[in-house]
Design an enzyme around this catalytic site. Structure first.
Site, PDB file in Angstrom:
ATOM      1  N   ALA A  10      36.814  38.899  39.009  1.00 49.76           N
ATOM      2  CA  ALA A  10      35.143  38.568  38.940  1.00 49.76           C
ATOM      3  C   ALA A  10      34.691  38.682  40.473  1.00 49.76           C
ATOM      4  CB  ALA A  10      34.990  36.924  38.758  1.00 49.76           C
ATOM      5  N   HIS A  11      33.341  38.554  40.735  1.00 49.02           N
ATOM      6  CA  HIS A  11      32.356  39.026  41.832  1.00 49.02           C
ATOM      7  C   HIS A  11      33.091  38.148  43.129  1.00 49.02           C
ATOM      8  CE1 HIS A  11      30.864  35.068  41.610  1.00 49.02           C
ATOM      9  NE2 HIS A  11      30.740  34.994  40.558  1.00 49.02           N
ATOM     10  N   GLY A  12      33.406  38.877  44.257  1.00 49.41           N
ATOM     11  CA  GLY A  12      33.587  38.592  45.301  1.00 49.41           C
ATOM     12  C   GLY A  12      35.275  38.431  45.597  1.00 49.41           C
TER      13      GLY A  12
END
Length: 198
Positions: A145-147
């Protein structure tokens, strides 16, 4: 300083407006492909804001969206999606879901191998990069997922999940179906030694 009833919604509204401006997200540039690459004609790669290094293999039905940097000697197998929309939403004044623009980069370092149907999502803010470290191997149907930051020389086994902003150190083995949450960090005790996560 300003006061408002819905600070998160206000932040995301400001961000969504700034996302249209190159001073905030950076200027667009034509996609660049290095030397000696093998890219299937059935792969879909954005025409802008993708950098692909040398000797990269991209198999059929791979999707690579903008703001992705791929190092040298990387293999991306069929059906993987690099740069998918992050699962980030705000609420409007009526409580309805409002999508948040993704503006961050995904960086895939040298010698990474991404297997079939892996999904790697983009972060919200320009500084919230998602990174896959050198020589890491990501098995089929994993989600990053993001980041999230995945370290060097890691092995992510089939179906594992790294939720938003997870941190995985170097030389870590992440077991089948394991889920790492945003507050979780996984670290190996010594180079080449499994972390014990399973």
């Amino acid at each position: 300083m300003f006061l408002c009833d819905r600070p998160k919604a206000a932040l995301f509204e400001i961000h969504n407006r700034l996302a249209r401006h190159p001073d905030y997200v950076g200027a667009s540039a034509a996609t660049v492909v290095g030397e000696g690459c093998s890219i299937s004609p059935l792969a879909a790669i954005d025409r802008e804001n993708v950098v692909i290094g040398d000797r990269v293999t991209i198999e059929p039905f791979v999707v690579i969206k903008g703001r992705v940097i791929i190092g040298n000697d990387v293999t991306i197998r069929s059906g993987a999606v690099i740069g998918c929309k992050g699962f980030s939403f705000s609420k409007d004044t009526q409580g309805q879901n409002v999508s948040v623009e993704d503006t961050a980069r995904i960086i895939i370092e040298d010698h990474v191998e991404i297997f079939e149907q892996v999904a790697i999502s983009t972060g919200i803010f320009p500084w919230e990069e998602t990174r896959i470290g050198e020589n890491t191997k990501v098995d089929a149907q994993c989600f990053i997922a993001h980041g999230s930051h995945i370290g060097r020389n890691c092995l992510l086994a089939n179906g594992s999940r790294c939720c938003g902003n997870s941190r995985v150190g170097d030389h870590v083995w992440v077991g089948v179906g394991l889920r790492l949450c945003p507050t979780a960090c996984a670290w190996a005790t010594a180079p080449g030694y499994p972390s014990g996560l399973s």
